[in-house]
Motif scaffolding. Structure first.
Motif, PDB file in Angstrom:
ATOM      1  N   GLY A  43     -21.182 125.632  57.416  1.00  0.00           N
ATOM      2  CA  GLY A  43     -22.185 125.917  56.397  1.00  0.00           C
ATOM      3  C   GLY A  43     -23.000 124.669  56.117  1.00  0.00           C
ATOM      4  O   GLY A  43     -22.687 123.574  56.596  1.00  0.00           O
ATOM      5  N   LEU A  44     -24.062 124.835  55.330  1.00  0.00           N
ATOM      6  CA  LEU A  44     -24.908 123.686  54.957  1.00  0.00           C
ATOM      7  C   LEU A  44     -24.414 123.137  53.620  1.00  0.00           C
ATOM      8  O   LEU A  44     -24.336 123.871  52.636  1.00  0.00           O
ATOM      9  N   ASP A  45     -24.040 121.862  53.594  1.00  0.00           N
ATOM     10  CA  ASP A  45     -23.607 121.227  52.338  1.00  0.00           C
ATOM     11  C   ASP A  45     -24.834 120.737  51.581  1.00  0.00           C
ATOM     12  O   ASP A  45     -25.647 119.981  52.126  1.00  0.00           O
ATOM     13  N   ILE A  46     -24.947 121.180  50.319  1.00  0.00           N
ATOM     14  CA  ILE A  46     -26.070 120.733  49.477  1.00  0.00           C
ATOM     15  C   ILE A  46     -25.511 119.988  48.272  1.00  0.00           C
ATOM     16  O   ILE A  46     -24.782 120.562  47.460  1.00  0.00           O
ATOM     17  N   GLU A  47     -25.870 118.718  48.180  1.00  0.00           N
ATOM     18  CA  GLU A  47     -25.448 117.916  47.025  1.00  0.00           C
ATOM     19  C   GLU A  47     -26.535 118.001  45.964  1.00  0.00           C
ATOM     20  O   GLU A  47     -27.716 117.797  46.253  1.00  0.00           O
ATOM     21  N   LEU A  48     -26.121 118.361  44.748  1.00  0.00           N
ATOM     22  CA  LEU A  48     -27.076 118.441  43.639  1.00  0.00           C
ATOM     23  C   LEU A  48     -26.387 117.881  42.398  1.00  0.00           C
ATOM     24  O   LEU A  48     -25.322 118.379  42.011  1.00  0.00           O
ATOM     25  N   ASN A  49     -26.971 116.865  41.799  1.00  0.00           N
ATOM     26  CA  ASN A  49     -26.405 116.222  40.606  1.00  0.00           C
ATOM     27  C   ASN A  49     -24.929 115.867  40.780  1.00  0.00           C
ATOM     28  O   ASN A  49     -24.106 116.152  39.913  1.00  0.00           O
ATOM     29  N   GLY A  50     -24.590 115.334  41.924  1.00  0.00           N
ATOM     30  CA  GLY A  50     -23.218 114.851  42.145  1.00  0.00           C
ATOM     31  C   GLY A  50     -22.235 115.916  42.600  1.00  0.00           C
ATOM     32  O   GLY A  50     -21.090 115.608  42.937  1.00  0.00           O
ATOM     33  N   LYS A  51     -22.636 117.198  42.589  1.00  0.00           N
ATOM     34  CA  LYS A  51     -21.738 118.268  43.038  1.00  0.00           C
ATOM     35  C   LYS A  51     -22.235 118.826  44.355  1.00  0.00           C
ATOM     36  O   LYS A  51     -23.447 118.941  44.564  1.00  0.00           O
ATOM     37  N   THR A  52     -21.317 119.210  45.244  1.00  0.00           N
ATOM     38  CA  THR A  52     -21.733 119.736  46.549  1.00  0.00           C
ATOM     39  C   THR A  52     -21.272 121.180  46.698  1.00  0.00           C
ATOM     40  O   THR A  52     -20.123 121.518  46.385  1.00  0.00           O
ATOM     41  N   ARG A  53     -22.206 122.057  47.138  1.00  0.00           N
ATOM     42  CA  ARG A  53     -21.835 123.433  47.464  1.00  0.00           C
ATOM     43  C   ARG A  53     -22.136 123.662  48.934  1.00  0.00           C
ATOM     44  O   ARG A  53     -22.985 122.984  49.519  1.00  0.00           O
ATOM     45  N   SER A  54     -21.419 124.633  49.527  1.00  0.00           N
ATOM     46  CA  SER A  54     -21.659 124.945  50.931  1.00  0.00           C
ATOM     47  C   SER A  54     -22.348 126.302  51.023  1.00  0.00           C
ATOM     48  O   SER A  54     -21.921 127.260  50.381  1.00  0.00           O
ATOM     49  N   VAL A  55     -23.431 126.367  51.768  1.00  0.00           N
ATOM     50  CA  VAL A  55     -24.181 127.623  51.886  1.00  0.00           C
ATOM     51  C   VAL A  55     -24.091 128.120  53.327  1.00  0.00           C
ATOM     52  O   VAL A  55     -24.334 127.358  54.267  1.00  0.00           O
ATOM     53  N   SER A  56     -23.752 129.392  53.461  1.00  0.00           N
ATOM     54  CA  SER A  56     -23.665 129.981  54.798  1.00  0.00           C
ATOM     55  C   SER A  56     -25.055 130.469  55.227  1.00  0.00           C
ATOM     56  O   SER A  56     -25.667 131.292  54.552  1.00  0.00           O
ATOM     57  N   VAL A  57     -25.564 129.920  56.300  1.00  0.00           N
ATOM     58  CA  VAL A  57     -26.893 130.321  56.796  1.00  0.00           C
ATOM     59  C   VAL A  57     -26.903 130.153  58.313  1.00  0.00           C
ATOM     60  O   VAL A  57     -26.264 129.243  58.847  1.00  0.00           O
ATOM     61  N   ASN A  58     -27.604 131.047  59.003  1.00  0.00           N
ATOM     62  CA  ASN A  58     -27.647 130.989  60.467  1.00  0.00           C
ATOM     63  C   ASN A  58     -28.602 129.897  60.927  1.00  0.00           C
ATOM     64  O   ASN A  58     -29.731 129.833  60.457  1.00  0.00           O
ATOM     65  N   ALA A  59     -28.148 129.104  61.908  1.00  0.00           N
ATOM     66  CA  ALA A  59     -29.028 128.063  62.452  1.00  0.00           C
ATOM     67  C   ALA A  59     -29.003 128.149  63.976  1.00  0.00           C
ATOM     68  O   ALA A  59     -28.008 128.575  64.569  1.00  0.00           O
TER      69      ALA A  59
END
Ligand code: NAD
Length: 304
Positions: A43-59
């Motif tokens: 997944g794509l890791d997105i860091e925002l304000n010190g927290k990271t979430r992983s988003v599932s997206v096709n690449a």
């Protein structure tokens, strides 16, 4: 809506991921295979304000895997727009739209050479993002996105795209005169990017020394003359606005600064270089922009 992002770097990955999270059918297309592999594996890791979430997206790095697309969003650097426009043209066929939210002048004109202008949407975004490594970005800033038909003639398709963006939380407004909006952002980049790239300073430092501030002001004043001569609507407070942006982003390194730091080719030809090209067409001289352009071109031609 089936959306393909062409150039899934910092900004392309961010927009693609946010649209995918909102339920759109998104493909990220990028020639950087290590990044594509990382996104598909974890997944794509997105860091925002010190927290990271992983988003599932096709690449993918294989455009043949994508198929027909309703909307192609071009987010390569302006130096790669020619290639991206050709790919977009194959993907959208005769009915989809192509959107550019890239910085600089000339991207929509390049797209215009391969795609029916009635299907080109251009604009600007105040979102910001930084590439951290393969499969990983930082969402650095959020702000309005403004888009409009490149021809200025509105079509129902743009309303649908605006709705899709707003539903995803990307606050988006549609305007009739998108060229003025693009010029507005260009003028900010003209006053900040090359100076910070050449000197190694952060944006706010432009305001700290009278000589640097005067240089920024002179570059913007020259560009304003070119804009006015082309009939572009520009604000009388543009220089003040450029300084406000420099202050608001005081601790940031401009994108051109980051490009130089990482020894990458910059977008100089679409920013100060675009002012030089437009001035030449008008028969006026813009020595400050010409000098800034020549210096950045020299710097990037001699990276070790
Ligand atoms: P980036 O360098 O992070 O991403 C560009 C991506 O394009 C890279 O991943 C690269 O591998 C890929 N690429 C290069 N050639 C390609 C090709 N032929 N086909 C497919 N992919 C290709 O750049 P970015 O910071 O995301 O900026 C993209 C555009 O958005 C620029 O015009 C920039 O000025 C503008 N912009 C950036 C920001 C920001 O905060 N980063 C904000 C507003 C606008």
């Amino acid at each position: 809506m089936k959306i393909t992002v062409i150039g899934a770097g910092a900004m392309g990955s961010l927009f693609g991921a946010i649209l995918a999270e909102s339920g759109e059918d998104v493909r990220l297309y990028d020639i950087w295979e290590e990044h594509v592999k990382a996104i598909n594996e974890k997944g794509l890791d997105i860091e925002l304000n010190g927290k990271t979430r992983s988003v599932s997206v096709n690449a993918t790095s294989d455009k043949r895997q994508i198929g027909k697309t309703d909307l192609a969003i071009i987010f390569v650097k302006s130096t790669q727009t020619v290639d991206a426009a050709r790919i977009a043209s194959e993907l959208v066929g005769n009915s989809g739209f192509v959107l550019t939210l890239q910085n600089g002048m000339g991207n929509a004109d390049i797209i215009d050479e391969v795609i029916d202008p009635g299907r080109i949407i251009a604009g600007t975004t105040s979102y910001g993002a930084t590439m951290l490594g393969p499969g990983s970005i930082r969402h650095a800033g959020t702000g309005p996105t403004v888009i409009g038909m490149w021809t200025g003639i509105q079509k129902t398709g743009i309303a649908k795209i605006t709705d899709v963006f707003n539903k995803a939380g990307i606050v988006t407004e549609t305007v009739d005169d998108v060229r003025s909006v693009i010029w507005g952002k260009l003028l900010v980049n003209v006053g900040i990017n090359a100076i910070t790239a050449l000197t190694g300073i952060k944006n706010g430092r432009i305001l700290d020394l009278a000589a640097t501030k005067a240089l920024s002001c002179a570059a913007v004043e020259e560009a304003l003359e070119v804009a006015r001569a082309q009939g572009v609507k520009v604000s009388d407070n543009t220089v003040e606005h450029v300084f406000q942006v420099a202050e608001a982003t005081r601790n940031n390194r401009s994108s051109m600064g980051q490009d130089v730091d990482n020894k990458r080719q910059t977008e100089i030809s679409a920013i100060n270089g675009a002012i030089v090209k437009e001035a030449q067409k008008l028969g006026v001289t813009v020595p400050v922009n010409q000098t800034l352009t020549a210096l950045v071109e020299t710097l990037q031609a001699h990276y070790e």
